[in-house]
Design an enzyme around this catalytic site. Structure first.
Site, PDB file in Angstrom:
ATOM      1  N   GLY A  41       4.461  -3.871   3.957  1.00 58.67           N
ATOM      2  CA  GLY A  41       4.834  -5.211   3.507  1.00 58.67           C
ATOM      3  C   GLY A  41       4.535  -6.298   4.533  1.00 58.67           C
ATOM      4  N   GLN A  72      10.633  -2.518   6.479  1.00 58.71           N
ATOM      5  CA  GLN A  72      10.521  -1.184   7.110  1.00 58.71           C
ATOM      6  C   GLN A  72      10.438  -0.096   6.044  1.00 58.71           C
ATOM      7  OE1 GLN A  72      13.753  -0.627  10.044  1.00 58.71           O
ATOM      8  NE2 GLN A  72      12.157  -0.787  11.599  1.00 58.71           N
ATOM      9  N   LYS A  96       0.846  -1.200   0.000  1.00 59.41           N
ATOM     10  CA  LYS A  96       0.000   0.000   0.000  1.00 59.41           C
ATOM     11  C   LYS A  96       0.880   1.248   0.000  1.00 59.41           C
ATOM     12  CE  LYS A  96       0.843   1.318   4.521  1.00 59.41           C
ATOM     13  NZ  LYS A  96       1.612   2.495   4.901  1.00 59.41           N
ATOM     14  N   ASP A 154      -1.732  -1.108  10.647  1.00 60.39           N
ATOM     15  CA  ASP A 154      -2.040  -1.057   9.213  1.00 60.39           C
ATOM     16  C   ASP A 154      -2.199  -2.448   8.607  1.00 60.39           C
ATOM     17  OD1 ASP A 154       0.603  -1.732   9.153  1.00 60.39           O
ATOM     18  OD2 ASP A 154       1.276  -0.058   7.920  1.00 60.39           O
TER      19      ASP A 154
END
Ligand code: C5P
Length: 334
Positions: free
Chosen positions: A101, A96, A10, A136
């Protein structure tokens, strides 16, 4: 049975950081957008018990700190399932990197595990488990364009815009999200909250943060509703249907608060954003807390051209496109 699935990344189309909360998290308002770049996740269940994470990338933890491990443990418990779960991660997305991911990996592992077990959790149970694994994570249970609120885990599907060409630049640095939040607080003159100063902090910080959140809320709302309104001065009537609404972001000026704290610490990221703009991006931004930068382009040709230009300058750049909810769910299974 082995199930293989794509785990899409994203980007954040604007992100505003609000007040720190008593639980250590921050209020957030953001629009998440899934894109075509992805990892591959393979899940199987064999005799025995326990969880095994396999991944060639040494930066990916193989123990219970891995998001896939944590979600698998919760899913197995919730479904009262038995067996040894093996999750193999083929890593293409940066670690990171601000592209979610690891969070996407967790959701894909959950979905693949349900397939292997031929058992399903309810939609709300999935969202609950996802939110426990990370702020997230739940967005990847929706896909496409998603509104994120509270600590980012309250997610609502937004109406998708057509796929938009996108260039992703992945500088070779990892940014720690908790550190970026802490730096944000320091810059705002906020101390970490303790029970003693909680009331005082609330007085000082809440109204300012609340105003900033409301401001972005209004900007986003104006932008998202632009295409429905026939009012004079509103977008569609004047610009016509030809313009990609995502590119109207440029006018809305939606920004990512993390840039204010991450760019001074990593000046090369600020350079990366400028390089994307020089290469023709209609809108460029840091994704999440970085270090990924992305640019939205008017056409695939313009995006491809930008990639070759950026690579010549030494940037690691890839051409992709935003992924609508429909495409996200269609392409998830390999
Ligand atoms: O939820 P997640 O595990 O991704 O969050 C990692 C860390 O980032 C949290 O422990 C917290 O320090 C910080 N964070 C925050 N506010 C958010 C999301 C994350 O302060 N909304």
């Amino acid at each position: 049975m082995i199930v293989t699935a794509r785990s899409f990344a994203k980007i954040n189309l604007g992100l505003r950081i609000g007040a720190p909360r008593a639980d250590g998290f921050h209020e957030l308002l953001t629009i998440y957008q899934t894109i075509g770049l992805h990892d591959l996740i393979q899940v199987s269940v064999v005799r025995g018990n326990g969880i095994e994470i396999r991944c060639d990338d040494p930066r990916v933890p193989k123990d219970e700190s891995n998001t896939c491990w944590r979600i698998v443990e919760k899913v197995m418990e919730s479904l009262h399932a038995n067996g040894r779960v093996i999750v193999e991660i083929e890593k293409c997305l940066p670690v990171q990197g601000g592209m979610g991911g690891a969070s996407a990996n967790a959701v894909t592992a959950l979905l693949a595990l349900e397939r292997v077990l031929k058992k399903s959790l309810s939609a709300s149970e999935r969202l609950r488990i996802a939110a426990e694994v990370g702020s997230d994570v739940p967005l990847f249970l929706i896909g496409g364009m998603v509104l994120g609120m509270e600590r980012g885990e309250q997610v609502y599907p937004l109406e998708d815009f057509p796929a938009t060409p996108c260039v992703v630049v992945t500088p070779d640095v990892g940014v720690s999200t908790p550190k970026a939040f802490a730096e944000w607080d320091r810059k705002q003159g906020l101390k970490p909250r303790s029970s003693k100063d909680r009331a005082g902090n609330e007085e000082l910080t809440m109204p300012k943060s609340f105003d900033r959140m409301s401001e972005l809320g209004r900007e986003m709302s104006a932008w998202l509703s632009e295409s429905y309104s026939g009012a004079p001065g509103s977008g569609r009537a004047e610009r016509g249907r030809a313009e990609n609404p995502l590119l109207a972001l440029v006018r809305a000026g939606i920004k990512n608060d993390f840039e204010e704290v991450v760019f001074p610490e990593y000046p090369e990221l600020s350079e990366g954003k400028k390089a994307l703009e020089r290469a023709g991006a209609k809108y460029a931004s840091l994704s999440g807390s970085g270090s990924t930068l992305y640019g939205l382009f008017a056409s695939k040709e313009a995006a491809d051209l930008a990639v070759s230009r950026l690579r010549k300058q030494g940037w690691t750049a890839q051409s992709t496109a935003t992924l609508t909810r429909q495409r996200y769910w269609k392409r998830i299974w390999v």
